[in-house]
Design an enzyme around this catalytic site. Structure first.
Site, PDB file in Angstrom:
ATOM      1  N   HIS A  84      -9.859  -7.728  -5.418  1.00 45.21           N
ATOM      2  CA  HIS A  84      -9.571  -7.575  -3.991  1.00 45.21           C
ATOM      3  C   HIS A  84     -10.537  -8.460  -3.189  1.00 45.21           C
ATOM      4  O   HIS A  84     -11.064  -8.058  -2.148  1.00 45.21           O
ATOM      5  CB  HIS A  84      -9.758  -6.096  -3.609  1.00 45.21           C
ATOM      6  CG  HIS A  84      -8.914  -5.613  -2.463  1.00 45.21           C
ATOM      7  ND1 HIS A  84      -7.958  -4.662  -2.594  1.00 45.21           N
ATOM      8  CD2 HIS A  84      -8.907  -5.945  -1.151  1.00 45.21           C
ATOM      9  CE1 HIS A  84      -7.403  -4.395  -1.429  1.00 45.21           C
ATOM     10  NE2 HIS A  84      -7.958  -5.185  -0.528  1.00 45.21           N
ATOM     11  N   ASP A 103      -6.136  -1.157  -6.602  1.00 42.44           N
ATOM     12  CA  ASP A 103      -7.609  -1.107  -6.655  1.00 42.44           C
ATOM     13  C   ASP A 103      -8.214  -0.575  -5.357  1.00 42.44           C
ATOM     14  O   ASP A 103      -9.390  -0.805  -5.081  1.00 42.44           O
ATOM     15  CB  ASP A 103      -8.190  -2.495  -6.973  1.00 42.44           C
ATOM     16  CG  ASP A 103      -7.807  -3.547  -5.930  1.00 42.44           C
ATOM     17  OD1 ASP A 103      -7.200  -3.191  -4.900  1.00 42.44           O
ATOM     18  OD2 ASP A 103      -8.118  -4.732  -6.167  1.00 42.44           O
ATOM     19  N   TYR A 135       0.874  -1.165   0.000  1.00 44.12           N
ATOM     20  CA  TYR A 135       0.000   0.000   0.000  1.00 44.12           C
ATOM     21  C   TYR A 135       0.907   1.209   0.000  1.00 44.12           C
ATOM     22  O   TYR A 135       1.820   1.303   0.825  1.00 44.12           O
ATOM     23  CB  TYR A 135      -0.892   0.017   1.239  1.00 44.12           C
ATOM     24  CG  TYR A 135      -2.148  -0.784   1.067  1.00 44.12           C
ATOM     25  CD1 TYR A 135      -3.034  -0.488   0.035  1.00 44.12           C
ATOM     26  CD2 TYR A 135      -2.454  -1.832   1.912  1.00 44.12           C
ATOM     27  CE1 TYR A 135      -4.193  -1.217  -0.147  1.00 44.12           C
ATOM     28  CE2 TYR A 135      -3.618  -2.567   1.744  1.00 44.12           C
ATOM     29  CZ  TYR A 135      -4.482  -2.250   0.711  1.00 44.12           C
ATOM     30  OH  TYR A 135      -5.626  -2.968   0.538  1.00 44.12           O
TER      31      TYR A 135
HETATM   32  O1  173 Z   1      -9.034  -5.722   2.045  1.00 47.52           O
HETATM   33  C1  173 Z   1      -8.611  -5.189   3.053  1.00 47.52           C
HETATM   34  O2  173 Z   1      -9.185  -5.268   4.130  1.00 47.52           O
HETATM   35  C2  173 Z   1      -7.397  -4.422   2.943  1.00 47.52           C
HETATM   36  O3  173 Z   1      -6.787  -4.504   1.956  1.00 47.52           O
HETATM   37  C3  173 Z   1      -6.959  -3.528   4.022  1.00 47.52           C
HETATM   38  C4  173 Z   1      -6.632  -2.223   3.729  1.00 47.52           C
HETATM   39  C5  173 Z   1      -6.265  -1.371   4.738  1.00 47.52           C
HETATM   40  C6  173 Z   1      -6.223  -1.800   6.038  1.00 47.52           C
HETATM   41  C7  173 Z   1      -6.512  -3.116   6.323  1.00 47.52           C
HETATM   42  C8  173 Z   1      -6.872  -3.974   5.314  1.00 47.52           C
END
Ligand code: 173
Length: 495
Positions: free
Chosen positions: A355, A263, A235
């Site tokens: 996702h 995404d 991320y």
């Molecule tokens: O899918 C999710 O839950 C995920 O990708 C996510 C994103 C940020 C924080 C925790 C999980």
């Protein structure tokens, strides 16, 4: 060396005007942070003056507090002998879980990946892991899509020995499957993602480390065996320096590929997870009372995802190329247009993913998108392209699902929830069992379709003519439907 802080001193800072908490033996002054906490101030205030480690641990990256709280707010180490041990109250939910844990089927009676989904999980973990966005149409479509593809098996090919091992981005893998990233593993099991690392080491499977793992990146890499292959899901932080450091550290530690999630500029609304907030003992209860400081529309994931940069764009790809030599894969591609852009921008691959149905609801399945995307890539360059891999994830529970994706052009397939549920219920052994089940299914299915190795799995072995027909009738997927919990409407009070 500064002296240890007595627990009694910490205990005095037990309110909104002066709020100290203990996490992993360290004392932090979070008074000024209370109103910034994505999960609201109430949940922190519940632990004001106390040890918050147990509540903190599963839902925060381990170094979150060190990295985000200004250094002058790091008060020091607590004297462990003076901290009042918080005897965790055993809740009804804990009791429910214990009953289920004791009644779990023995592992050798677990015959398929669906079996792991029976809800042995803590309610919060189940809500977070199983939920998908909006009406949860896409999560169910991910499974249904595999059922609209039928096999065209070949016969009489001497399938005495079959080999389903492969190479994924230059890394040997015993299965054409990698463990896809899923966040917050400790919600399901105290060892979190390490269960995956250890099982993957034993069975030659590649693990993709999530940015938002419950274990720290280094803990996971430290748990890996020499030579074990790891990928990293990324991320991208609004602060690119943080991302740069993280990526370069990963490369130094031997990670082979970077899967940039593309995404999720904003997290989807996962209503099962959001509703869980309302039954939560801490912040949630306050929400019910109509207090405004907890952002009501946030489940666990949304609460911890505010660092993700929605301004991420194609312009950033050259920057990633400039900071790392790892393979760069875009995770979450859904159209031929973007697949071609990824190819032309010098990425080494894409994951056709929605996702796990957790982002844009009613987006198509990765499997369906594979058809158009492979056609577009074929028109652009060599196929299969040794320098550009196409992966699929979403809804994979069977080796037969994987074989269908490979027949249609995928290099390998990601499995996220399947392994997550396996370790939540059975720890490392559960993951090992899941891998063994897949291995048995590969052996059988490869023989039955007449493919002795991965390169013999060809498009002619499947009939995907119904894949685009979203209305086509398929036999009911009973296992999936049994563990799938329908969404529910808002609950009436005391009704
Ligand atoms: O899918 C999710 O839950 C995920 O990708 C996510 C994103 C940020 C924080 C925790 C999980």
């Amino acid at each position: 060396m500064s002296s240890l802080i007595p627990g009694q001193t910490v205990a005095k800072h037990d309110n909104r005007n002066s709020c100290w908490i203990i996490v992993h033996g360290k004392v932090y002054d979070v008074t000024d942070f209370l109103d910034e906490h994505p999960g609201g101030s109430k949940i922190i205030l519940k632990y004001a003056g106390k040890d918050a480690t147990e509540a903190y641990e599963p839902i925060h990256p381990p170094d979150a507090i060190q990295n985000n709280l200004p250094i002058e707010k790091h008060i020091g180490a607590v004297d462990p002998n003076t901290v009042v041990k918080i005897i965790k109250e055993v809740t009804e939910e804990d009791k429910r879980r214990q009953v289920l844990m004791d009644a779990r089927p023995p592992l050798d009676e677990i015959l398929n990946l669906h079996d792991f989904e029976e809800t042995v999980l803590p309610a919060k973990a189940w809500a977070y892991y199983s939920s998908a966005s909006d009406d949860e149409i896409t999560i169910r479509e991910n499974r249904a899509a595999f059922q609209r593809v039928w096999f065209r098996p070949r016969i009489l090919r001497d399938v005495t020995s079959v080999d389903w091992s492969t190479t994924i981005l230059g890394c040997k893998s015993s299965l054409p499957v990698y463990i896809s990233a899923t966040a917050l593993g400790k919600l399901g099991h105290p060892d979190g993602e390490l269960n995956l690392t250890r099982a993957a080491a034993k069975h030659g499977v590649i693990q993709m480390i999530p940015t938002l793992a419950s274990c720290s990146f280094d803990e996971i890499v430290d748990a890996a065996q020499p030579g074990q292959y790891l990928f990293l899901q990324l991320y991208v932080n609004r602060d690119r320096e943080i991302t740069k450091k993280y990526v370069q550290h990963a490369e130094k530690r031997g990670v082979k590929a970077l899967f940039i999630t593309v995404d999720a500029p904003q997290l989807g609304r996962r209503e099962k997870d959001m509703r869980m907030k309302f039954v939560d003992d801490g912040a949630g209860a306050k929400v019910q009372e109509g207090q405004s400081d907890v952002k009501k529309d946030q489940g666990v994931a949304r609460a911890i995802s505010s660092f993700i940069d929605p301004s991420l764009s194609w312009k950033d790809i050259p920057w990633f190329r400039s900071i790392t030599n790892m393979h760069i894969i875009l995770k979450g591609v859904a159209t031929p247009e973007d697949a071609i852009l990824a190819y032309e921008s010098g990425c080494q691959g894409i994951v056709l993913s929605n996702h796990g149905g957790r982002q844009l609801d009613t987006s198509r399945s990765g499997l369906e998108n594979l058809i158009d995307i492979v056609a577009a890539l074929k028109a652009k360059g060599p196929w299969p392209n040794p320098n550009f891999a196409v992966f699929v994830d979403g809804g994979v529970r069977r080796a037969s699902d994987v074989l269908k994706a490979i027949a249609l052009g995928a290099s390998a397939v990601g499995v996220g929830r399947g392994f997550l549920y396996a370790f939540s219920s059975y720890g490392q052994e559960g993951v090992e069992r899941a891998i063994e089940i897949l291995r048995d299914e590969f052996e059988m299915n490869m023989r039955l379709i007449g493919a002795r190795n991965i390169s013999e799995i060809v498009p002619e072995m499947v009939d995907a003519s119904a894949l685009r027909s979203h209305a086509s009738l398929t036999p009911a997927d009973n296992l999936y439907n049994t563990t799938y919990q329908p969404l529910s409407l808002a609950a009436f009070r005391n009704a």
